[in-house]
Scaffold this motif. Structure first.
Motif, PDB file in Angstrom:
ATOM      1  N   TRP A  55       0.813  -1.218   0.000  1.00  0.00           N
ATOM      2  CA  TRP A  55       0.000   0.000   0.000  1.00  0.00           C
ATOM      3  C   TRP A  55       0.848   1.269   0.000  1.00  0.00           C
ATOM      4  O   TRP A  55       0.387   2.312  -0.454  1.00  0.00           O
ATOM      5  N   PHE A  65      -7.369   0.057  -2.270  1.00  0.00           N
ATOM      6  CA  PHE A  65      -8.209  -0.969  -1.646  1.00  0.00           C
ATOM      7  C   PHE A  65      -8.955  -1.772  -2.711  1.00  0.00           C
ATOM      8  O   PHE A  65      -9.127  -2.979  -2.578  1.00  0.00           O
ATOM      9  N   GLY A 114      -7.634  -5.024  -4.297  1.00  0.00           N
ATOM     10  CA  GLY A 114      -7.864  -6.311  -3.636  1.00  0.00           C
ATOM     11  C   GLY A 114      -6.615  -7.166  -3.545  1.00  0.00           C
ATOM     12  O   GLY A 114      -6.665  -8.351  -3.845  1.00  0.00           O
ATOM     13  N   HIS A 171      -5.224  -8.708   1.949  1.00  0.00           N
ATOM     14  CA  HIS A 171      -6.601  -9.008   2.341  1.00  0.00           C
ATOM     15  C   HIS A 171      -6.785 -10.410   2.909  1.00  0.00           C
ATOM     16  O   HIS A 171      -7.584 -10.600   3.825  1.00  0.00           O
ATOM     17  N   GLU A 172      -6.064 -11.364   2.395  1.00  0.00           N
ATOM     18  CA  GLU A 172      -6.225 -12.744   2.865  1.00  0.00           C
ATOM     19  C   GLU A 172      -5.387 -13.056   4.102  1.00  0.00           C
ATOM     20  O   GLU A 172      -5.473 -14.156   4.652  1.00  0.00           O
ATOM     21  N   LEU A 211      -5.741 -11.680   7.017  1.00  0.00           N
ATOM     22  CA  LEU A 211      -6.561 -11.505   8.210  1.00  0.00           C
ATOM     23  C   LEU A 211      -6.631 -12.775   9.062  1.00  0.00           C
ATOM     24  O   LEU A 211      -6.473 -12.729  10.285  1.00  0.00           O
TER      25      LEU A 211
END
Length: 107
Positions: free
Chosen positions: A34, A73, A76, A81-82, A84
């Motif tokens: 990011w 964002f 993706g 994101h995965e 978490l």
């Protein structure tokens, strides 16, 4: 003006949260993926167990703009994101806002 993104993890019975992994692994992934898209900084806050907010941990990220955050964002990025599932079995809550003023006192 910058944009502040708040990602909070509520304190709930049965929810686990690995703070060490979050700071030392997940946030490194966030920086890597990011940062180039406009994330300027991040701060992690761990709330006291008796804090009335009901929050456990909160990440505060400063971004160049809301548009940069939304574009990033929307990509993706799976690695972010995965991830978490590696530090919590709960779901975060997100708030966003424009930074309208900052300051630093003579502390």
């Amino acid at each position: 003006m910058s944009t502040a993104i708040y990602v909070s993890y509520p304190r709930q019975e049965g929810i686990n949260f690995d703070l060490d992994y979050y700071i030392n692994t997940h946030m490194k992934l966030v920086e890597k993926h990011w940062g180039p898209h406009g994330m300027k900084s991040w701060t992690i806050v761990q709330f006291d167990k008796d804090d009335p907010s009901g929050q456990n941990v909160q990440c505060i990220m400063l971004w160049t703009s809301m548009e940069d955050f939304e574009k990033c964002f929307a990509l993706g990025i799976p690695e972010v994101h995965e991830d978490l599932k590696h530090y919590t079995n709960g779901m975060p809550v997100r708030w966003t806002g424009k930074v309208v003023a900052t300051g630093q006192g003579p502390y």
